[in-house]
Every structure is written in C-alpha cells, then in structure tokens.
Design a protein around this motif. Sequence first.
Motif, PDB file in Angstrom:
ATOM      1  N   PRO A 130      70.476  37.801  47.680  1.00  0.00           N
ATOM      2  CA  PRO A 130      69.809  37.133  48.804  1.00  0.00           C
ATOM      3  C   PRO A 130      70.818  36.740  49.891  1.00  0.00           C
ATOM      4  N   THR A 131      70.416  36.929  51.130  1.00  0.00           N
ATOM      5  CA  THR A 131      71.208  36.401  52.248  1.00  0.00           C
ATOM      6  C   THR A 131      70.616  35.104  52.766  1.00  0.00           C
ATOM      7  N   GLN A 132      69.343  34.913  52.502  1.00  0.00           N
ATOM      8  CA  GLN A 132      68.671  33.686  52.922  1.00  0.00           C
ATOM      9  C   GLN A 132      67.522  33.383  51.957  1.00  0.00           C
ATOM     10  N   ILE A 133      67.379  32.120  51.586  1.00  0.00           N
ATOM     11  CA  ILE A 133      66.311  31.678  50.690  1.00  0.00           C
ATOM     12  C   ILE A 133      65.614  30.484  51.312  1.00  0.00           C
ATOM     13  N   GLN A 134      64.305  30.514  51.284  1.00  0.00           N
ATOM     14  CA  GLN A 134      63.528  29.416  51.840  1.00  0.00           C
ATOM     15  C   GLN A 134      62.462  28.991  50.837  1.00  0.00           C
ATOM     16  N   ILE A 135      62.421  27.698  50.533  1.00  0.00           N
ATOM     17  CA  ILE A 135      61.420  27.165  49.607  1.00  0.00           C
ATOM     18  C   ILE A 135      60.293  26.533  50.419  1.00  0.00           C
ATOM     19  N   GLU A 136      59.117  27.141  50.349  1.00  0.00           N
ATOM     20  CA  GLU A 136      57.922  26.596  50.984  1.00  0.00           C
ATOM     21  C   GLU A 136      57.099  25.845  49.937  1.00  0.00           C
ATOM     22  N   LYS A 137      55.995  25.271  50.380  1.00  0.00           N
ATOM     23  CA  LYS A 137      55.203  24.439  49.467  1.00  0.00           C
ATOM     24  C   LYS A 137      54.674  25.223  48.272  1.00  0.00           C
ATOM     25  N   GLU A 138      54.269  26.457  48.476  1.00  0.00           N
ATOM     26  CA  GLU A 138      53.707  27.247  47.396  1.00  0.00           C
ATOM     27  C   GLU A 138      54.451  28.549  47.155  1.00  0.00           C
TER      28      GLU A 138
END
Length: 383
Positions: free
Chosen positions: A70-78
């Motif tokens: 991964p170069t970028q990881i984003q945690i959203e609500k679901e």
Amino acid sequence: MILSAVDTTNSNQLIVSIEKGQYSLTVKWHDGSESEFHYLWLRDNCSTGFHEITKERSFDLLSVSENIHPTQIQIEKETLIIEWSEDEHRSVFLHSWLLEHSYSRTEDLTHKSRYQSWDASFIHRLPHADYSDIMTDDSGLYQWMVALDKFGLTIVDGMPDTIESTTLLASRIDYLRQTNFGTTFNVESVAAPINLAYTSISLPLHTDLPNQETPPGYQFLHCLANESEGGESIFVDGLRVAEELRSQCPDHFKILAEQAIPFRFHDQDHDIRQHHPIINLDSFGNIIEIKYNAHLADVFDVPANLMHEYYLAYRNLMARLRDERFGIQFKLQAGQMVVFDNRRVLHGRNKFEDSTGRRHLHGCYVDRTEFQSRLRILAQKHQ
C-alpha cells in the motif's frame, strides 16, 4: 506506521487502527483483538478482481509483483481503502468482510464438523419427514435436509406406491448419481444375483461401492413391499464407532486412516477397483467418511511391516461395528423410504424368507456435492 480510525464510536465501525508491516497489515478491531492481512492476499481479493455476473475470479495474480504494497491507507466508517504501489489500483474492503475472512484469527475459524454422531439410543429420536411436505414446500425440504446432514439417517413417510416417487423426491435435491447398477435400482431377491443385496440372505453392515473412485453420497431406499418374514434393516453410525476407536485405540485409528486397502466389484461387464483408507479425515482432522465393505474388500496389500497391525485394527473396527451399543434395527413398511449418508452410515439387513411374502425396495443415489450445494441455497432463504 499506525493509522487510527476516524470515528471509533460508530456502531458499524469495526476497525480501530492499522499498522503497516513489510508484507502485511495488522488490524486492531473494536473488541481489542487483532488480525493480519497480507498485501498479496488483499490485492488478490479486491472485489474488482471478480467477474460482475459469474463472481468467478478474473484477476491475474502475476500481473502484480510479489513486492506490491500500500502507498496510502484510509479507514472510513465502514470501509478500508487501499491505494496500491502498482497499476494505480484502488481497493475498497468492508470492515465486516475483512472480519469474516480473518484467516489469522484461528479461534474464529469454523472448521468443526456439523455432524452429530449417535448410538443405539437413536432409535427413539430417528427423524421422520412427510413426502408431501418435502415435495411441496421448500421449508419442509430444508428442515428434512438439515436433519439428514446432521444425523446421516432419516425416514420419509407417506411415499406413493410408485417407483417414480423415489426419483421425484431425490430430484428435489438435485440430479441423481449413475453407477454400474444404473441411475436407479431394485433391491429384490433374484435367481442370478450380481450382488449380495439381490439375495435373501443376511446382508452384513457395509457402505455401498467403496470400489468407486468416489463412492455414492446419499442413498434412497423406498419400500414398495416388505411382507416376508425377516428382512429388518440395520444401521450403524460409522462416525460414532470411529470416534470411540480414535479415543480408545489411537494407533488402530491411525493405521485405518492412513493405509489404503483395495476394493473391487466385477461381473461380466465391469471390473471396478479403487484403493481407499477405511476412515477419512478432512484437512482439519474431522472424521468425514467411512468406506467399509467386507464383501467388496480385495486382497490386502498394505506394507509387510504393517500387515499384522493392520489386521488387528481392522478386526477391532469390525467388532465395534457389531456391538449392540451402536446398532439400530427396524422393519421398513410399504410407503416409507429410508435416506442415509452412504459415506458415513453403514447399513445391512437380516435374512428374510422369500416364500413368506414379497420384499421390494427401489433405490437411487444423490452425491454429497449436490446435497451440500442445495442445502446452502436453501439456508439462504430459510435459516
């Protein structure tokens, strides 16, 4: 590198934080537990890698390198969103999907058998179902199949007095298995039998056709007439016997599960042979199959240094199968059909007198693969 979730109070949010490693992510869940997900696994299971209609995997794993990350990881609500180092690809995973497929949480893996073994006391709780309920109602079909899956043996009452009703009911599950005995078969005493079943003598406990590469799964025996003296049906749950053998004589269990022996059926038109272990385990150690048929067993050819011990284990199993603690016995009546898992439950019958009346059973098979497929589809609607 540790990433924290944007809102840990949301009821749908399961991921609290993520830590990046060299080859995998470590996910911390809302309950404090953790899971590991490898980058190759994540890229291989991106939802875009499956055909939209067939749901078959279409992603070519060799289209990315073994060092993808991964170069970028984003945690959203679901959801969890990952930007990859190659092919400018973006993957979106539901928190719930990742939790469901968390292969590193071994305590969550559901690899225990659904089978429930039984002994002689089962005669008092043998499941019965009605022909009309199975034929006209998917809920009735499902409830009957659940019991058959769990116990491996059921009785269907109210069968019409036709051979067609045998196959009509079996076909409610799926298509029938054809063997060298045909798609259906009649169990009657005949003048020139090609199998002990087609005589009036007692039939020792056995499973059908272990000489086949894959023995038939579920067997259906519809009683059209049973007027003669004798001919009671006998059943033993091979699973229960094997469980006790495993507990009390682990060395005997081991050799029966590891060493294959030859089985053979032959007549003028067929010579069908196959080697099988008598006891089969799945990849997780569950007992899933018994292949036992003393009258189709061919000349044993296990290694010389194991032959004596094998015979001791084989005799041990034979004696337990005949133990009254395990067997149930009853006489099928016209209008009843017994259905059982041929790769688990052993069946036989007592001798009957031809001169005292007619005995006629009509049978067929449906394989386990088709049975389990139908059960899963029905479970989606009725579970």
